[in-house]
Design a protein around this motif. Sequence first.
Motif, PDB file in Angstrom:
ATOM      1  N   CYS A  50      -3.182  47.448   7.574  1.00  0.00           N
ATOM      2  CA  CYS A  50      -3.722  48.769   7.267  1.00  0.00           C
ATOM      3  C   CYS A  50      -5.173  48.831   7.746  1.00  0.00           C
ATOM      4  O   CYS A  50      -5.895  47.826   7.705  1.00  0.00           O
ATOM      5  CB  CYS A  50      -3.643  49.018   5.762  1.00  0.00           C
ATOM      6  SG  CYS A  50      -4.484  50.509   5.191  1.00  0.00           S
ATOM      7  N   CYS A  51      -5.630  49.989   8.193  1.00  0.00           N
ATOM      8  CA  CYS A  51      -7.010  50.121   8.665  1.00  0.00           C
ATOM      9  C   CYS A  51      -8.012  50.054   7.522  1.00  0.00           C
ATOM     10  O   CYS A  51      -9.206  49.881   7.744  1.00  0.00           O
ATOM     11  CB  CYS A  51      -7.191  51.428   9.431  1.00  0.00           C
ATOM     12  SG  CYS A  51      -7.045  52.930   8.415  1.00  0.00           S
ATOM     13  N   GLY A  52      -7.526  50.217   6.282  1.00  0.00           N
ATOM     14  CA  GLY A  52      -8.402  50.141   5.128  1.00  0.00           C
ATOM     15  C   GLY A  52      -8.674  51.468   4.463  1.00  0.00           C
ATOM     16  O   GLY A  52      -9.316  51.534   3.416  1.00  0.00           O
ATOM     17  N   ALA A  53      -8.185  52.554   5.058  1.00  0.00           N
ATOM     18  CA  ALA A  53      -8.460  53.885   4.502  1.00  0.00           C
ATOM     19  C   ALA A  53      -7.206  54.566   3.980  1.00  0.00           C
ATOM     20  O   ALA A  53      -7.234  55.746   3.650  1.00  0.00           O
ATOM     21  CB  ALA A  53      -9.124  54.774   5.553  1.00  0.00           C
ATOM     22  N   GLY A  54      -6.091  53.844   3.920  1.00  0.00           N
ATOM     23  CA  GLY A  54      -4.851  54.436   3.450  1.00  0.00           C
ATOM     24  C   GLY A  54      -4.866  54.706   1.957  1.00  0.00           C
ATOM     25  O   GLY A  54      -5.802  54.342   1.241  1.00  0.00           O
ATOM     26  N   ALA A  93     -15.365  47.171   3.510  1.00  0.00           N
ATOM     27  CA  ALA A  93     -15.016  45.746   3.476  1.00  0.00           C
ATOM     28  C   ALA A  93     -13.637  45.502   4.078  1.00  0.00           C
ATOM     29  O   ALA A  93     -13.434  44.560   4.857  1.00  0.00           O
ATOM     30  CB  ALA A  93     -15.060  45.238   2.034  1.00  0.00           C
ATOM     31  N   LYS A  94     -12.674  46.365   3.748  1.00  0.00           N
ATOM     32  CA  LYS A  94     -11.329  46.228   4.306  1.00  0.00           C
ATOM     33  C   LYS A  94     -11.344  46.437   5.810  1.00  0.00           C
ATOM     34  O   LYS A  94     -10.631  45.762   6.563  1.00  0.00           O
ATOM     35  CB  LYS A  94     -10.388  47.226   3.637  1.00  0.00           C
ATOM     36  CG  LYS A  94     -10.032  46.873   2.198  1.00  0.00           C
ATOM     37  CD  LYS A  94      -9.177  47.950   1.564  1.00  0.00           C
ATOM     38  CE  LYS A  94      -8.753  47.532   0.161  1.00  0.00           C
ATOM     39  NZ  LYS A  94      -8.045  48.609  -0.572  1.00  0.00           N
ATOM     40  N   GLY A  95     -12.159  47.372   6.255  1.00  0.00           N
ATOM     41  CA  GLY A  95     -12.190  47.706   7.671  1.00  0.00           C
ATOM     42  C   GLY A  95     -12.634  46.571   8.566  1.00  0.00           C
ATOM     43  O   GLY A  95     -12.274  46.528   9.749  1.00  0.00           O
ATOM     44  N   LYS A  96     -13.407  45.613   8.026  1.00  0.00           N
ATOM     45  CA  LYS A  96     -13.872  44.492   8.852  1.00  0.00           C
ATOM     46  C   LYS A  96     -12.710  43.681   9.392  1.00  0.00           C
ATOM     47  O   LYS A  96     -12.766  43.165  10.522  1.00  0.00           O
ATOM     48  CB  LYS A  96     -14.795  43.595   8.017  1.00  0.00           C
ATOM     49  CG  LYS A  96     -15.394  42.434   8.785  1.00  0.00           C
ATOM     50  CD  LYS A  96     -16.231  42.902   9.974  1.00  0.00           C
ATOM     51  CE  LYS A  96     -17.088  41.782  10.563  1.00  0.00           C
ATOM     52  NZ  LYS A  96     -16.305  40.675  11.098  1.00  0.00           N
ATOM     53  N   ASP A 122     -10.500  58.764  11.431  1.00  0.00           N
ATOM     54  CA  ASP A 122     -11.742  58.912  10.675  1.00  0.00           C
ATOM     55  C   ASP A 122     -12.266  57.542  10.238  1.00  0.00           C
ATOM     56  O   ASP A 122     -13.470  57.273  10.271  1.00  0.00           O
ATOM     57  CB  ASP A 122     -11.518  59.801   9.456  1.00  0.00           C
ATOM     58  CG  ASP A 122     -11.389  61.274   9.832  1.00  0.00           C
ATOM     59  OD1 ASP A 122     -11.690  61.616  10.994  1.00  0.00           O
ATOM     60  OD2 ASP A 122     -10.982  62.081   8.971  1.00  0.00           O
ATOM     61  N   GLN A 123     -11.356  56.670   9.795  1.00  0.00           N
ATOM     62  CA  GLN A 123     -11.757  55.321   9.398  1.00  0.00           C
ATOM     63  C   GLN A 123     -12.298  54.537  10.597  1.00  0.00           C
ATOM     64  O   GLN A 123     -13.349  53.887  10.505  1.00  0.00           O
ATOM     65  CB  GLN A 123     -10.579  54.579   8.763  1.00  0.00           C
ATOM     66  CG  GLN A 123     -10.793  53.092   8.535  1.00  0.00           C
ATOM     67  CD  GLN A 123     -11.683  52.747   7.356  1.00  0.00           C
ATOM     68  OE1 GLN A 123     -12.450  53.578   6.889  1.00  0.00           O
ATOM     69  NE2 GLN A 123     -11.590  51.523   6.874  1.00  0.00           N
ATOM     70  N   THR A 174      -4.037  50.569  -0.876  1.00  0.00           N
ATOM     71  CA  THR A 174      -3.855  51.569   0.183  1.00  0.00           C
ATOM     72  C   THR A 174      -2.391  51.986   0.331  1.00  0.00           C
ATOM     73  O   THR A 174      -2.067  52.778   1.213  1.00  0.00           O
ATOM     74  CB  THR A 174      -4.360  51.034   1.534  1.00  0.00           C
ATOM     75  OG1 THR A 174      -3.619  49.870   1.900  1.00  0.00           O
ATOM     76  CG2 THR A 174      -5.842  50.693   1.464  1.00  0.00           C
ATOM     77  N   MET A 175      -1.514  51.441  -0.517  1.00  0.00           N
ATOM     78  CA  MET A 175      -0.096  51.805  -0.515  1.00  0.00           C
ATOM     79  C   MET A 175       0.557  51.602   0.856  1.00  0.00           C
ATOM     80  O   MET A 175       1.417  52.359   1.270  1.00  0.00           O
ATOM     81  CB  MET A 175       0.063  53.260  -0.972  1.00  0.00           C
ATOM     82  CG  MET A 175      -0.487  53.530  -2.367  1.00  0.00           C
ATOM     83  SD  MET A 175      -0.828  55.280  -2.701  1.00  0.00           S
ATOM     84  CE  MET A 175       0.807  55.973  -2.522  1.00  0.00           C
ATOM     85  N   CYS A 176       0.118  50.539   1.557  1.00  0.00           N
ATOM     86  CA  CYS A 176       0.564  50.339   2.935  1.00  0.00           C
ATOM     87  C   CYS A 176       1.920  49.647   3.029  1.00  0.00           C
ATOM     88  O   CYS A 176       2.515  49.598   4.099  1.00  0.00           O
ATOM     89  CB  CYS A 176      -0.491  49.550   3.703  1.00  0.00           C
ATOM     90  SG  CYS A 176      -0.536  47.768   3.334  1.00  0.00           S
ATOM     91  N   GLU A 177       2.391  49.045   1.926  1.00  0.00           N
ATOM     92  CA  GLU A 177       3.679  48.348   1.845  1.00  0.00           C
ATOM     93  C   GLU A 177       3.712  47.026   2.609  1.00  0.00           C
ATOM     94  O   GLU A 177       4.781  46.465   2.859  1.00  0.00           O
ATOM     95  CB  GLU A 177       4.840  49.246   2.281  1.00  0.00           C
ATOM     96  CG  GLU A 177       5.087  50.400   1.324  1.00  0.00           C
ATOM     97  CD  GLU A 177       6.395  51.148   1.576  1.00  0.00           C
ATOM     98  OE1 GLU A 177       7.225  50.643   2.362  1.00  0.00           O
ATOM     99  OE2 GLU A 177       6.574  52.230   0.992  1.00  0.00           O
ATOM    100  N   ARG A 178       2.552  46.490   2.986  1.00  0.00           N
ATOM    101  CA  ARG A 178       2.528  45.171   3.630  1.00  0.00           C
ATOM    102  C   ARG A 178       3.020  44.103   2.663  1.00  0.00           C
ATOM    103  O   ARG A 178       3.679  43.138   3.059  1.00  0.00           O
ATOM    104  CB  ARG A 178       1.096  44.869   4.083  1.00  0.00           C
ATOM    105  CG  ARG A 178       0.910  43.578   4.880  1.00  0.00           C
ATOM    106  CD  ARG A 178       1.681  43.619   6.198  1.00  0.00           C
ATOM    107  NE  ARG A 178       1.251  42.621   7.148  1.00  0.00           N
ATOM    108  CZ  ARG A 178       1.404  41.311   7.057  1.00  0.00           C
ATOM    109  NH1 ARG A 178       1.970  40.794   6.003  1.00  0.00           N
ATOM    110  NH2 ARG A 178       0.993  40.508   8.013  1.00  0.00           N
ATOM    111  N   CYS A 179       2.724  44.287   1.372  1.00  0.00           N
ATOM    112  CA  CYS A 179       3.191  43.331   0.361  1.00  0.00           C
ATOM    113  C   CYS A 179       4.708  43.401   0.206  1.00  0.00           C
ATOM    114  O   CYS A 179       5.377  42.379  -0.008  1.00  0.00           O
ATOM    115  CB  CYS A 179       2.508  43.608  -0.977  1.00  0.00           C
ATOM    116  SG  CYS A 179       2.722  45.299  -1.588  1.00  0.00           S
TER     117      CYS A 179
END
Length: 407
Positions: A328-332, A347-350, A373-374, A75-80
């Motif tokens: 991340c919400c899972g939709a990024g 699955a990510k959204g859970k 939307d997610q 999701t390219m969220c940059e948490r890593c």
Amino acid sequence: MEAIKAADFNPKFRDEVAELLKGYDFSNCLACGMCTAGCPYSDIHENQDPRKFLRKVLLGMKDEVYADPYIWYCTMCERCTIECPMNVNIAALVRSLRGTWDKDKIPGYLQTIANEHIESGNQMNVGQVDYEETLEWIEEELQEELGDPNYKIPLNKKGAKYFYGFNARDIKYYPNELQTTLKLFYVAGIDYTISTKRWDATNIALFTGQTDDFLAISMPLWQEVADLECEELIVTECGHAFRSMRWGYRTYWKGKQYPIRHILELLNELVKEGKIKLDPDAITEVVTYHDPCNTARKEGVYEAPRELMRSFLKNFVDMNPHGKMNYCCGAGGGGMAMPEYNDIRKAKGKRKVDQVLATGAEIVIVPCHNCMDQFNDLNKWYPEKAKSPNVHMCSLMERALIMPEKE
């Protein structure tokens, strides 16, 4: 496990990636695994391991890299990245590799959105007549709601202090959201304008990595701000629109310089100045707040929204973690526009659903159209989450808004 043969390595691949990633050093990886530990979804589904993906790049396993679903699952969220002791930016790596993809092979309808945005000037492919008629409709609604028959949406106003860039969803699907925002602007009495030429601040090419598309989409809006001689660009509650405008501006724009701020930064300022007054007793529900990755982690906007919320919400409860460390919400990363990966997105959204439930929230503020939307899909997928409706910040502020007395 299948054996990895050194003879299959392509030592030139690292140089190719380095050329794509100018300004980012990915070769300092220690293989420590902190990136994988930091990714909230590394244990949710297969092929979601940033460490393994980066090792393939560093070893020159070009064919394996391009065959790895991680490129599009990420999701390219940059948490890593914020967990990495060497500050290796996996999101920048993923975006750069996506940018080498043949456009006709990009998953989902990401490229269709980009093409339509370039052609029509907005990601929802709204025609000019429909756009202007929608603005007229909103104007008429506000005239009645505000009791001001002389109210006009300031269009193409040269020299306005603020240029407001928003999301095309506010025209095609949620004009009431735009109406609410303009109502807040009216009460605050700010000097702003909306363009009838370029107005959609979103840019789907932020996710595809196609630089030519990115510039074709965003450059005209930056130019419109300069042409109208506005002092500042304000971007709506949309994480990727805000990131596109500000990151792209820093990277590519060479014209007239002006600040770019998120609308929640402006609204917080207006509340502190007393230009917008909110009733602290109007909202009694337990409220939590989702930090969009592009707004909070990537662009550092997470304190101003909380200062704003605490000014009028009695029962605000933060998620854990939140702010810069949010999930991340899972939709990024364009996930909403790749329906073939909906099972991955669900699955990510859970994990986000579990975060919300832990707060006991009755209302979730989601200051991003993509995240919204997610979250709305999560309400359908997980009945337990449906008990807490999702709203934009402006909509919640409207509930608490104290209208000034008419002279």
